[in-house]
Design an enzyme around this catalytic site. Structure first.
Site, short mmCIF file in Angstrom:
data_model
loop_
_atom_site.label_atom_id
_atom_site.label_comp_id
_atom_site.label_asym_id
_atom_site.label_seq_id
_atom_site.Cartn_x
_atom_site.Cartn_y
_atom_site.Cartn_z
N HIS A 140 -26.66 -38.81 44.64
CA HIS A 140 -27.64 -39.22 45.66
C HIS A 140 -28.16 -40.64 45.44
O HIS A 140 -28.67 -41.26 46.37
CB HIS A 140 -28.81 -38.24 45.70
CG HIS A 140 -28.49 -36.94 46.37
ND1 HIS A 140 -28.70 -36.71 47.71
CD2 HIS A 140 -27.94 -35.80 45.89
CE1 HIS A 140 -28.32 -35.49 48.04
NE2 HIS A 140 -27.86 -34.91 46.93
N ASP A 147 -28.09 -33.75 51.41
CA ASP A 147 -28.32 -32.31 51.41
C ASP A 147 -28.81 -31.96 52.81
O ASP A 147 -29.78 -32.56 53.29
CB ASP A 147 -29.39 -31.93 50.38
CG ASP A 147 -28.94 -32.21 48.95
OD1 ASP A 147 -27.73 -32.31 48.71
OD2 ASP A 147 -29.83 -32.33 48.08
N GLU A 213 -22.35 -26.03 45.91
CA GLU A 213 -23.54 -26.06 46.78
C GLU A 213 -23.14 -26.11 48.25
O GLU A 213 -22.49 -27.06 48.67
CB GLU A 213 -24.39 -27.29 46.44
CG GLU A 213 -24.87 -27.28 45.01
CD GLU A 213 -25.57 -28.57 44.61
OE1 GLU A 213 -25.79 -29.45 45.45
OE2 GLU A 213 -25.90 -28.67 43.41
N HIS A 216 -24.59 -29.56 50.07
CA HIS A 216 -24.41 -30.94 49.56
C HIS A 216 -23.05 -31.52 50.01
O HIS A 216 -22.00 -30.94 49.74
CB HIS A 216 -24.49 -30.94 48.04
CG HIS A 216 -24.26 -32.28 47.42
ND1 HIS A 216 -25.25 -33.04 46.84
CD2 HIS A 216 -23.12 -33.01 47.27
CE1 HIS A 216 -24.74 -34.17 46.37
NE2 HIS A 216 -23.44 -34.18 46.63
C1 LIG Z 1 -29.35 -29.53 43.58
C2 LIG Z 1 -29.17 -30.45 44.70
N1 LIG Z 1 -30.30 -30.77 45.46
C3 LIG Z 1 -28.31 -31.68 44.42
O1 LIG Z 1 -28.57 -32.71 44.94
N2 LIG Z 1 -27.25 -31.53 43.61
C4 LIG Z 1 -26.35 -32.60 43.40
C5 LIG Z 1 -25.05 -32.16 42.85
C6 LIG Z 1 -26.95 -33.73 42.61
O2 LIG Z 1 -27.80 -33.52 41.76
O3 LIG Z 1 -26.49 -34.84 42.84
ZN LIG Z 2 -27.26 -32.96 46.95
#
Ligand SMILES: C[C@@H](N)C(=O)N[C@H](C)C(=O)O
Ligand SMILES: [Zn+2]
Length: 259
Positions: A140, A147, A213, A216
């Site tokens: 991110h 997400d 997920e 995501h």
């Molecule tokens: C857990 C979730 N919100 C998320 O963003 N997971 C991804 C894999 C991340 O941490 O980049």
């Molecule tokens: Zn994510």
């Protein structure tokens, strides 16, 4: 834990972050800001790289053509997008605390060390390490990962058969697949169909989904490159722009938590 895609080379293309607001429905209040996550003066999380936003528009247009059997026409609901490394670190600690609470563990007691290690391992299946190493940025932090979920036309989030950010098998994209196959009229079948609709819309727009997920997706980052067998990722870590955040707040009529 090192990911298989961490070795993918990044050739940053320099595209700017742009706002999702006004074009997409964004969850308010923002789920991590609400918890006090340290965004500081780095700016709004509801931003992505410009070309990634263009792809998201394509996904939204595809969804409009495929109404949900129960609630009719659909739209995307953005839960989170750009995320600084400081927030990644904060959220991992938060997820560990929450999971300890859920399992009735007291992490400060030495006798719980093994159980705490297990919680950390489980959390790391869902949250990327808050790495400061620019050759393996948290997804991110690149502005290329998002997400999101499905919502009806009034903006109400649909039941997808598992909560956003749940630490557990219900977050795996195909968690309800076998129950759906066994009983096509079950709630599980509807949840599975919704996850498939979200995936189909995002996939045809060029996004890949995280293996663990249902919510995501990304385009142009290391996970994307690794999944589609591209040799390089085009988005590396991008830091929020304190100056841009400050100047845009000057033109807003109401104060924002992110400036
Ligand atoms: C857990 C979730 N919100 C998320 O963003 N997971 C991804 C894999 C991340 O941490 O980049
Ligand atoms: Zn994510």
């Amino acid at each position: 834990m090192r990911r298989p895609w961490s070795d993918v080379a990044i050739k940053e293309c320099g595209e700017p972050l742009q706002s999702l607001r006004g074009t997409f429905l964004c969850l308010e209040p923002h789920p991590y800001a609400k918890l006090g996550a340290p965004y500081g003066d780095q700016g709004d999380p509801f931003r992505l790289r410009a070309s990634v936003i263009a792809r998201l528009v394509r996904a939204q247009n595809q969804l409009i053509q495929h109404p949900d059997p129960e609630v009719g026409p659909l739209q995307l609901l953005v839960l989170d997008a750009w995320r600084p490394v400081s927030v990644q670190a904060f959220m991992i600690e938060h997820a560990i605390e929450e999971e300890c609470g859920r399992r009735g563990l007291n992490p400060s007691k030495p006798q719980w060390q093994t159980a705490l290690d297990e919680v950390k391992r489980e959390v790391s299946r869902f949250w990327a390490p808050p790495s400061e190493d620019r050759s393996m940025p948290p997804p991110h932090s690149t502005g290329a990962a998002i997400d999101l979920t499905l919502a009806d036309q009034r903006g109400a989030a649909l039941n997808m058969g598992g909560a956003f950010d749940a630490i557990g098998s219900e977050s795996l994209p195909d968690h309800h697949a076998s129950a759906a196959k066994a009983n096509p009229n079950s709630p599980e079948a509807l949840w599975h169909q919704r996850r498939c609709s979200l995936h189909a819309a995002m996939k045809q727009a060029g996004f890949v989904r995280h293996p663990n997920e249902w919510w995501h997706f990304s385009h142009g980052d290391q996970l994307w490159a690794w999944t589609v067998a591209e040799s390089i990722a085009v988005y590396g870590r991008v830091d929020g722009d304190a100056c841009a955040a400050a100047s845009s707040s000057a033109t807003r009529s109401s104060p924002s938590r992110f400036t």
